[in-house]
Structure formats: C-alpha cells, structure tokens
Design a protein around this motif. Structure first.
Motif, PDB file in Angstrom:
ATOM      1  N   GLU A  86      -2.000  66.597  51.826  1.00 34.84           N
ATOM      2  CA  GLU A  86      -3.138  66.686  52.740  1.00 34.84           C
ATOM      3  C   GLU A  86      -3.879  68.011  52.565  1.00 34.84           C
ATOM      4  O   GLU A  86      -5.113  68.055  52.591  1.00 34.84           O
ATOM      5  CB  GLU A  86      -2.673  66.525  54.187  1.00 34.84           C
ATOM      6  CG  GLU A  86      -2.260  65.092  54.509  1.00 34.84           C
ATOM      7  CD  GLU A  86      -1.622  64.952  55.887  1.00 34.84           C
ATOM      8  OE1 GLU A  86      -1.329  65.969  56.539  1.00 34.84           O
ATOM      9  OE2 GLU A  86      -1.418  63.803  56.301  1.00 34.84           O
ATOM     10  N   GLN A  89      -5.853  67.776  49.410  1.00 33.22           N
ATOM     11  CA  GLN A  89      -7.022  66.916  49.616  1.00 33.22           C
ATOM     12  C   GLN A  89      -8.092  67.625  50.437  1.00 33.22           C
ATOM     13  O   GLN A  89      -9.286  67.453  50.194  1.00 33.22           O
ATOM     14  CB  GLN A  89      -6.612  65.610  50.306  1.00 33.22           C
ATOM     15  CG  GLN A  89      -5.681  64.743  49.495  1.00 33.22           C
ATOM     16  CD  GLN A  89      -6.283  64.367  48.159  1.00 33.22           C
ATOM     17  OE1 GLN A  89      -7.433  63.959  48.080  1.00 33.22           O
ATOM     18  NE2 GLN A  89      -5.504  64.526  47.100  1.00 33.22           N
ATOM     19  N   ALA A  97     -11.356  64.262  45.873  1.00 33.10           N
ATOM     20  CA  ALA A  97     -10.244  63.819  46.715  1.00 33.10           C
ATOM     21  C   ALA A  97      -9.947  62.347  46.497  1.00 33.10           C
ATOM     22  O   ALA A  97      -8.784  61.932  46.401  1.00 33.10           O
ATOM     23  CB  ALA A  97     -10.560  64.087  48.187  1.00 33.10           C
ATOM     24  N   GLU A 100      -8.271  61.952  43.183  1.00 30.80           N
ATOM     25  CA  GLU A 100      -6.897  62.457  43.288  1.00 30.80           C
ATOM     26  C   GLU A 100      -5.993  61.441  43.983  1.00 30.80           C
ATOM     27  O   GLU A 100      -4.887  61.161  43.532  1.00 30.80           O
ATOM     28  CB  GLU A 100      -6.891  63.795  44.044  1.00 30.80           C
ATOM     29  CG  GLU A 100      -5.516  64.374  44.291  1.00 30.80           C
ATOM     30  CD  GLU A 100      -4.887  64.974  43.049  1.00 30.80           C
ATOM     31  OE1 GLU A 100      -3.652  65.095  43.037  1.00 30.80           O
ATOM     32  OE2 GLU A 100      -5.616  65.296  42.088  1.00 30.80           O
ATOM     33  N   LEU A 101      -6.468  60.880  45.095  1.00 30.23           N
ATOM     34  CA  LEU A 101      -5.683  59.881  45.827  1.00 30.23           C
ATOM     35  C   LEU A 101      -5.458  58.634  44.990  1.00 30.23           C
ATOM     36  O   LEU A 101      -4.355  58.072  44.969  1.00 30.23           O
ATOM     37  CB  LEU A 101      -6.357  59.524  47.150  1.00 30.23           C
ATOM     38  CG  LEU A 101      -6.233  60.554  48.252  1.00 30.23           C
ATOM     39  CD1 LEU A 101      -7.053  60.147  49.462  1.00 30.23           C
ATOM     40  CD2 LEU A 101      -4.774  60.743  48.631  1.00 30.23           C
TER      41      LEU A 101
END
Length: 127
Positions: A86, A89, A97, A100-101
């Motif tokens: 978190e 992110q 983000a 990345e997720l």
C-alpha cells in the motif's frame, strides 16, 4: 472306649474346630493381602495413566500456544507486506500503480510464461 471317647472327644472336637478356625483365618488374611496388593497395583496404574494424561494435556497446551504464536506471526508478516504494498502504491501515480498491481496479480511477462495468452494477451488495449 466310650468312656475314653467321651472324656477326650470334646478336646478332639475343640482341636478340630480350632484348626479349622486357624485355617479360615489364614485364608482370609491371604485374601486380604491379595486384595491390598491388587488395589495397590490398580492405584499405581491409575497414577501412571494420570501422569500420561497430564503430559498429553501439557503437550496440547504447548502446541496450541505455538500454533497461536505462529498464526500471529503470519498475520503480522501479511499485514506488514500489505502495508508495504500500500505504501508503494501510494507513492506511485495512478497509471504506474495500476500497472504495478496488475503485475502483482498476474505476474510480469518475463516471470509468467502464460502472459500474452488468451483474450487478455491478444487485445493490446486491454490491461
């Protein structure tokens, strides 16, 4: 003969009754000793079983405590990893983000040989 028998008869009868009483007494004494020995053996067996039960209970308590500690450690590690993700992110902009997720969820193209297969892999506009 009758006179002799009548004079010593009660003594003979008393002697026989006395011998029978002594025999009965010794027999009862032996039975009591056997019962005491059996009771002592039963008590020792019960004490041994109690000791084993207490040892098993202690082992279970120790295992429960260890399992609780392991679960707490696992939960703490998972929470730390989630916090790290978190935080990472939060530092990225929205597109970075999202990428990345998606990379974390589906794996990167180099790490995951299945990337690029199926409908998601054939549509270049789909992420």
């Amino acid at each position: 003969m009758i006179q002799l028998l009548s004079s010593i008869g009660p003594w003979i009868l008393t002697g026989l009754l006395g011998a029978w009483a002594i025999f009965t007494h010794l027999s009862a004494k032996a039975k009591v000793a056997d019962a005491k020995q059996k009771a002592q053996t039963d008590v020792e067996a019960a004490q041994t079983k109690q000791k084993v039960a207490e040892d098993n209970l202690n082992a279970r308590k120790t295992a429960d405590v260890q399992a609780d500690a392991d679960a707490a450690k696992t939960a703490a590690v998972a929470a730390q990893e989630r916090t790290d993700v978190e935080n990472t992110q939060a530092r990225l902009d929205d597109d970075a983000a999202r990428d990345e997720l998606l990379g974390l969820l589906h794996g990167s193209g180099t790490d995951n040989p299945g990337t690029g297969q199926g409908s998601a892999g054939t549509d270049p506009g789909r992420r």
